[in-house]
Scaffold this active site. Sequence first.
Site, mmCIF file in Angstrom:
data_model
loop_
_atom_site.group_PDB
_atom_site.id
_atom_site.type_symbol
_atom_site.label_atom_id
_atom_site.label_comp_id
_atom_site.label_asym_id
_atom_site.label_seq_id
_atom_site.Cartn_x
_atom_site.Cartn_y
_atom_site.Cartn_z
ATOM 1 N N SER A 155 -51.797 56.824 75.850
ATOM 2 C CA SER A 155 -52.977 57.449 76.450
ATOM 3 C C SER A 155 -54.175 57.124 75.572
ATOM 4 O O SER A 155 -54.027 56.791 74.388
ATOM 5 C CB SER A 155 -52.797 58.965 76.521
ATOM 6 O OG SER A 155 -54.005 59.608 76.895
ATOM 7 N N TYR A 162 -50.387 67.218 73.259
ATOM 8 C CA TYR A 162 -50.242 65.961 73.997
ATOM 9 C C TYR A 162 -50.808 64.805 73.189
ATOM 10 O O TYR A 162 -50.168 63.754 73.028
ATOM 11 C CB TYR A 162 -50.969 66.083 75.337
ATOM 12 C CG TYR A 162 -50.937 64.833 76.181
ATOM 13 C CD1 TYR A 162 -49.745 64.388 76.751
ATOM 14 C CD2 TYR A 162 -52.098 64.112 76.436
ATOM 15 C CE1 TYR A 162 -49.711 63.244 77.539
ATOM 16 C CE2 TYR A 162 -52.075 62.971 77.226
ATOM 17 C CZ TYR A 162 -50.884 62.546 77.769
ATOM 18 O OH TYR A 162 -50.858 61.412 78.543
#
Length: 266
Positions: A141, A154
Amino acid sequence: MKNYFKNKHIWLTGASSGIGLALFNILKDFDCDLIISSRREDELKKISLEATAARVRIIPLDLNDLDGLDEVIRMNENVFRNVDILINNAGISQRSLVAETDFNVVEKIMRINYLGTVKISQAILKTFLQRGKGQFVITSSMVGKFGTPYRSAYSASKMALHGYFDVLRAEHIKDNILVTMVCPGFINTPVSLNALTGDGTAQNSMDNATAKGMNPNVFAVKMLRAVAMQQAEVYIGGFKETSFALTVWRFFPSLFRRLIARMKVT
């Protein structure tokens, strides 16, 4: 690109939805052998019927169940022995402030996104070393490079993947083992619907930024092209998410810290 995957054995995790499903929808038309995994065996069976050229095997797994992964690996040792490319795509996101996030949520996100991924990757590394070749592909990401609000655990899990696989690449480049890290920006998938909130329940709503994100099928084409080109790291998303954000982060870190604190990221 298609020729790169011809006759290859590819293991794709998180195949039943989002980016994983978009990747499957391309690979299913290639002349390759596909292993598809996720927690939802019923969805895997449904999508496997759509394969036209690929030969598909279903292996359900839950990255949150680390002990269960040992059994999956043991039971499918003969299948995994032939894997050429492991696409580590399965994962879960987060939408909660640090102060409002239970520790068990942090722990779960790290198990699914990092520890589970590492466990299956270590098993496949052994087969890669025996065969003298192999490629790891990791769906990371943009927040694997820099943190943003509401994604503390995350972001940490994705940064951990970068650290782990950067080292793996350095240690095994001499063994003809490749690593491709893929960093998506906002992609229009159910990721925000399934994202964990502070108490561990799913958000069950679509972020505005995610809803306006790149079409997952467009993203999947770009991702597989990067895999075929054997790129070490690639950033895929809109112009503002990639060129602008990364440039500011790299060259103007103080400005970036101020901007990211005010940026709308949900």
